[in-house]
Design a protein around this motif. Sequence first.
Motif, PDB file in Angstrom:
ATOM      1  N   ALA A  52       4.836  -5.161  -9.134  1.00 36.03           N
ATOM      2  CA  ALA A  52       6.168  -5.350  -9.698  1.00 36.03           C
ATOM      3  C   ALA A  52       6.112  -5.501 -11.208  1.00 36.03           C
ATOM      4  CB  ALA A  52       6.832  -6.574  -9.064  1.00 36.03           C
ATOM      5  N   ALA A  53       5.100  -6.210 -11.698  1.00 37.09           N
ATOM      6  CA  ALA A  53       4.957  -6.396 -13.146  1.00 37.09           C
ATOM      7  C   ALA A  53       4.751  -5.059 -13.847  1.00 37.09           C
ATOM      8  CB  ALA A  53       3.794  -7.334 -13.437  1.00 37.09           C
ATOM      9  N   LYS A  54       3.971  -4.181 -13.236  1.00 31.63           N
ATOM     10  CA  LYS A  54       3.748  -2.855 -13.823  1.00 31.63           C
ATOM     11  C   LYS A  54       5.045  -2.051 -13.864  1.00 31.63           C
ATOM     12  CE  LYS A  54      -1.100  -2.488 -12.339  1.00 31.63           C
ATOM     13  NZ  LYS A  54      -2.062  -1.756 -11.489  1.00 31.63           N
ATOM     14  N   ILE A  55       5.809  -2.137 -12.768  1.00 32.76           N
ATOM     15  CA  ILE A  55       7.063  -1.386 -12.714  1.00 32.76           C
ATOM     16  C   ILE A  55       8.056  -1.926 -13.739  1.00 32.76           C
ATOM     17  CG2 ILE A  55       9.021  -0.774 -11.246  1.00 32.76           C
ATOM     18  CD1 ILE A  55       7.152  -0.924  -8.847  1.00 32.76           C
ATOM     19  N   VAL A  56       8.113  -3.250 -13.850  1.00 28.65           N
ATOM     20  CA  VAL A  56       9.008  -3.866 -14.826  1.00 28.65           C
ATOM     21  C   VAL A  56       8.664  -3.385 -16.227  1.00 28.65           C
ATOM     22  CG1 VAL A  56       9.615  -6.039 -15.948  1.00 28.65           C
ATOM     23  CG2 VAL A  56       9.549  -5.904 -13.461  1.00 28.65           C
ATOM     24  N   ASN A  57       7.388  -3.372 -16.540  1.00 31.86           N
ATOM     25  CA  ASN A  57       6.964  -2.942 -17.866  1.00 31.86           C
ATOM     26  C   ASN A  57       7.295  -1.482 -18.118  1.00 31.86           C
ATOM     27  OD1 ASN A  57       5.942  -5.462 -18.457  1.00 31.86           O
ATOM     28  ND2 ASN A  57       3.874  -4.977 -17.711  1.00 31.86           N
ATOM     29  N   GLY A 117       5.776   7.835  -7.873  1.00 30.52           N
ATOM     30  CA  GLY A 117       5.995   7.320  -9.217  1.00 30.52           C
ATOM     31  C   GLY A 117       6.963   6.164  -9.266  1.00 30.52           C
ATOM     32  N   PRO A 118       7.157   5.575 -10.443  1.00 26.15           N
ATOM     33  CA  PRO A 118       8.038   4.411 -10.604  1.00 26.15           C
ATOM     34  C   PRO A 118       9.460   4.648 -10.123  1.00 26.15           C
ATOM     35  CG  PRO A 118       6.712   4.752 -12.579  1.00 26.15           C
ATOM     36  CD  PRO A 118       6.476   5.937 -11.702  1.00 26.15           C
ATOM     37  N   GLU A 119       9.981   5.860 -10.301  1.00 26.82           N
ATOM     38  CA  GLU A 119      11.362   6.144  -9.868  1.00 26.82           C
ATOM     39  C   GLU A 119      11.529   5.888  -8.375  1.00 26.82           C
ATOM     40  OE1 GLU A 119      14.329  10.002  -9.305  1.00 26.82           O
ATOM     41  OE2 GLU A 119      12.473  10.190 -10.459  1.00 26.82           O
ATOM     42  N   TYR A 120      10.554   6.333  -7.595  1.00 31.51           N
ATOM     43  CA  TYR A 120      10.634   6.170  -6.144  1.00 31.51           C
ATOM     44  C   TYR A 120      10.293   4.736  -5.740  1.00 31.51           C
ATOM     45  CZ  TYR A 120      10.731  11.236  -6.395  1.00 31.51           C
ATOM     46  OH  TYR A 120      11.064  12.529  -6.707  1.00 31.51           O
ATOM     47  N   LEU A 172       7.588 -10.712   0.389  1.00 36.72           N
ATOM     48  CA  LEU A 172       6.654  -9.866  -0.366  1.00 36.72           C
ATOM     49  C   LEU A 172       6.277 -10.498  -1.702  1.00 36.72           C
ATOM     50  CD1 LEU A 172       8.025  -6.249   0.185  1.00 36.72           C
ATOM     51  CD2 LEU A 172       5.778  -7.094   0.843  1.00 36.72           C
ATOM     52  N   LYS A 173       7.195 -11.254  -2.280  1.00 42.99           N
ATOM     53  CA  LYS A 173       6.934 -11.861  -3.585  1.00 42.99           C
ATOM     54  C   LYS A 173       5.765 -12.841  -3.540  1.00 42.99           C
ATOM     55  CE  LYS A 173      11.692 -11.581  -5.320  1.00 42.99           C
ATOM     56  NZ  LYS A 173      12.865 -12.376  -5.775  1.00 42.99           N
ATOM     57  N   ALA A 174       5.437 -13.321  -2.343  1.00 48.17           N
ATOM     58  CA  ALA A 174       4.314 -14.258  -2.213  1.00 48.17           C
ATOM     59  C   ALA A 174       2.960 -13.562  -2.336  1.00 48.17           C
ATOM     60  CB  ALA A 174       4.399 -14.994  -0.875  1.00 48.17           C
ATOM     61  N   LEU A 175       2.948 -12.234  -2.240  1.00 49.71           N
ATOM     62  CA  LEU A 175       1.693 -11.484  -2.321  1.00 49.71           C
ATOM     63  C   LEU A 175       1.321 -11.211  -3.770  1.00 49.71           C
ATOM     64  CD1 LEU A 175       2.085  -8.788   0.499  1.00 49.71           C
ATOM     65  CD2 LEU A 175       0.972 -11.019   0.638  1.00 49.71           C
ATOM     66  N   ARG A 176       0.087 -11.499  -4.116  1.00 49.29           N
ATOM     67  CA  ARG A 176      -0.391 -11.238  -5.476  1.00 49.29           C
ATOM     68  C   ARG A 176      -0.341  -9.747  -5.783  1.00 49.29           C
ATOM     69  NH1 ARG A 176      -3.743 -13.652  -9.314  1.00 49.29           N
ATOM     70  NH2 ARG A 176      -3.715 -12.286 -11.144  1.00 49.29           N
ATOM     71  N   SER A 177      -0.711  -8.923  -4.790  1.00 50.25           N
ATOM     72  CA  SER A 177      -0.711  -7.474  -5.007  1.00 50.25           C
ATOM     73  C   SER A 177       0.700  -6.961  -5.308  1.00 50.25           C
ATOM     74  CB  SER A 177      -1.288  -6.755  -3.792  1.00 50.25           C
ATOM     75  OG  SER A 177      -0.551  -7.081  -2.619  1.00 50.25           O
ATOM     76  N   PHE A 178       1.693  -7.545  -4.646  1.00 46.85           N
ATOM     77  CA  PHE A 178       3.070  -7.132  -4.893  1.00 46.85           C
ATOM     78  C   PHE A 178       3.521  -7.568  -6.287  1.00 46.85           C
ATOM     79  CE2 PHE A 178       7.629  -8.008  -4.902  1.00 46.85           C
ATOM     80  CZ  PHE A 178       8.136  -6.783  -4.512  1.00 46.85           C
ATOM     81  N   ARG A 179       3.191  -8.789  -6.656  1.00 43.60           N
ATOM     82  CA  ARG A 179       3.595  -9.274  -7.981  1.00 43.60           C
ATOM     83  C   ARG A 179       2.959  -8.444  -9.091  1.00 43.60           C
ATOM     84  NH1 ARG A 179       2.486 -14.332  -5.537  1.00 43.60           N
ATOM     85  NH2 ARG A 179       0.639 -14.620  -6.863  1.00 43.60           N
ATOM     86  N   ASP A 180       1.709  -8.062  -8.888  1.00 45.51           N
ATOM     87  CA  ASP A 180       1.036  -7.227  -9.886  1.00 45.51           C
ATOM     88  C   ASP A 180       1.722  -5.859  -9.995  1.00 45.51           C
ATOM     89  OD1 ASP A 180      -0.767  -9.250 -10.355  1.00 45.51           O
ATOM     90  OD2 ASP A 180      -2.371  -8.382  -9.130  1.00 45.51           O
ATOM     91  N   SER A 189       0.835  -1.212   0.000  1.00 44.16           N
ATOM     92  CA  SER A 189       0.000   0.000   0.000  1.00 44.16           C
ATOM     93  C   SER A 189       0.865   1.255   0.000  1.00 44.16           C
ATOM     94  CB  SER A 189      -0.919   0.001   1.225  1.00 44.16           C
ATOM     95  OG  SER A 189      -1.825  -1.074   1.168  1.00 44.16           O
ATOM     96  N   PHE A 190       1.973   1.212   0.758  1.00 41.34           N
ATOM     97  CA  PHE A 190       2.858   2.383   0.812  1.00 41.34           C
ATOM     98  C   PHE A 190       3.460   2.673  -0.551  1.00 41.34           C
ATOM     99  CE2 PHE A 190       7.351   3.706   1.155  1.00 41.34           C
ATOM    100  CZ  PHE A 190       7.142   5.020   1.541  1.00 41.34           C
ATOM    101  N   ILE A 191       3.989   1.654  -1.214  1.00 42.13           N
ATOM    102  CA  ILE A 191       4.630   1.922  -2.503  1.00 42.13           C
ATOM    103  C   ILE A 191       3.610   2.085  -3.630  1.00 42.13           C
ATOM    104  CG2 ILE A 191       6.857   0.914  -1.969  1.00 42.13           C
ATOM    105  CD1 ILE A 191       6.015  -1.655  -3.232  1.00 42.13           C
ATOM    106  N   SER A 192       2.337   1.932  -3.288  1.00 41.53           N
ATOM    107  CA  SER A 192       1.273   2.208  -4.258  1.00 41.53           C
ATOM    108  C   SER A 192       0.556   3.511  -3.923  1.00 41.53           C
ATOM    109  CB  SER A 192       0.252   1.060  -4.270  1.00 41.53           C
ATOM    110  OG  SER A 192       0.868  -0.181  -4.532  1.00 41.53           O
ATOM    111  N   SER A 193       1.080   4.269  -2.969  1.00 39.69           N
ATOM    112  CA  SER A 193       0.430   5.500  -2.519  1.00 39.69           C
ATOM    113  C   SER A 193       0.227   6.469  -3.678  1.00 39.69           C
ATOM    114  CB  SER A 193       1.270   6.184  -1.432  1.00 39.69           C
ATOM    115  OG  SER A 193       1.425   5.354  -0.308  1.00 39.69           O
ATOM    116  N   PRO A 194      -0.842   7.235  -3.664  1.00 44.38           N
ATOM    117  CA  PRO A 194      -1.072   8.241  -4.714  1.00 44.38           C
ATOM    118  C   PRO A 194       0.091   9.220  -4.798  1.00 44.38           C
ATOM    119  CG  PRO A 194      -3.026   7.970  -3.343  1.00 44.38           C
ATOM    120  CD  PRO A 194      -1.937   7.202  -2.673  1.00 44.38           C
ATOM    121  N   GLY A 195       0.579   9.417  -6.002  1.00 42.25           N
ATOM    122  CA  GLY A 195       1.629  10.405  -6.221  1.00 42.25           C
ATOM    123  C   GLY A 195       3.040   9.883  -6.148  1.00 42.25           C
TER     124      GLY A 195
END
Length: 360
Positions: A347-352, A315-318, A337-345, A307-313
Amino acid sequence: MNIKQTQTSTSLPSGYTFDQLFPLIRATLDAGISVLLLGAPGIGKSTLAADLAKNMKKTLINIRLAQKDPAELGGVYFPNRETQTLELFPPDWVKRACSEPCLVFLDEFNAAVTKLHQAAAYQIVLEKRIGEFQFHPETVVLAAGNREEDHAIVTPLSSALCNRFAHFEMRSDVATWLRWAANNGIQENIMAFIQTYGENVLFAPSDEHSFPTPRSWAMASRVMDRVQEEDLKSAVASCVGLAMADRFCKYLEIYRKVNAAGIIAGKEKINFTRKSEPSFLYAAVFSVAGYLSAADVPDKNLSNIVSFISSPGIGPEYQILFLRQLRNRNGKLFDRLKALRSFRDLAAKIVNLRASLYLS
């Protein structure tokens, strides 16, 4: 038909970073060529030598050349009455360099070096021996010195000696230093400060006794653990200078506004669209990552990290910076954290977007 030949010149960069130098110097030493590494005081030359010795699986012999008596380098001759000859008694370091693979690091190589020092250096560098004591075939020599423009005491070396070295120059680099700092226990608030303001605060030489360098920031980090709050500014100033200590302590006021424990417990959230200044964003990233480096996070709170690293505002750099710090500081938590579906989702966005290198 006349063929006109033109010469093209390429300008070499004014120095290399720690990460760039490591493979270059490693390859040069492996080729049996001695290296002279120049760079400003406190920039990380000694650290590079230690890391190279470890990587090459060689014993590090650290010699500050200018602080050694010539006899400590070349040994002392005593008369042998039985043979009617002079016999060389070598220093302990020579015996080690002869008996096992070593990296002989000649620090402060060009600082107030006498002709006697240079004579010993000739044998060490050119012939890899002292007197009749030949170094181990796998012993290598790395010398380091300061530059004249850094107001350091520098003695010109003979052209013959210089010509026996491969020469490299080291420069500071924020990204490289931050990676090193994350693996060496440097205070998160110092890393956040340097990430925020960059090269101008990491390395700012001056005529004062204390000034910011990679080494002096590491010193400041260590002393901060041992002083009372009222003495913090004075302690930091003793390492990096009063002006930089004042600037750093003002930044600490921003850094301390981040309640990392409350964020991970799910009691506090940050809307970075309202606090979008880079200084606060970096403070939040390093503060929470630093807290997690030693925190015992229960499974129920893992989602609060996402939730923290998905906070509004934010960005990917941070996000990339946070995950990189977390992985360096607490790899086990990162794996959880890798076991969490929300984290994997996420991470996939950041990778892309930008960061496949950091999340692989």
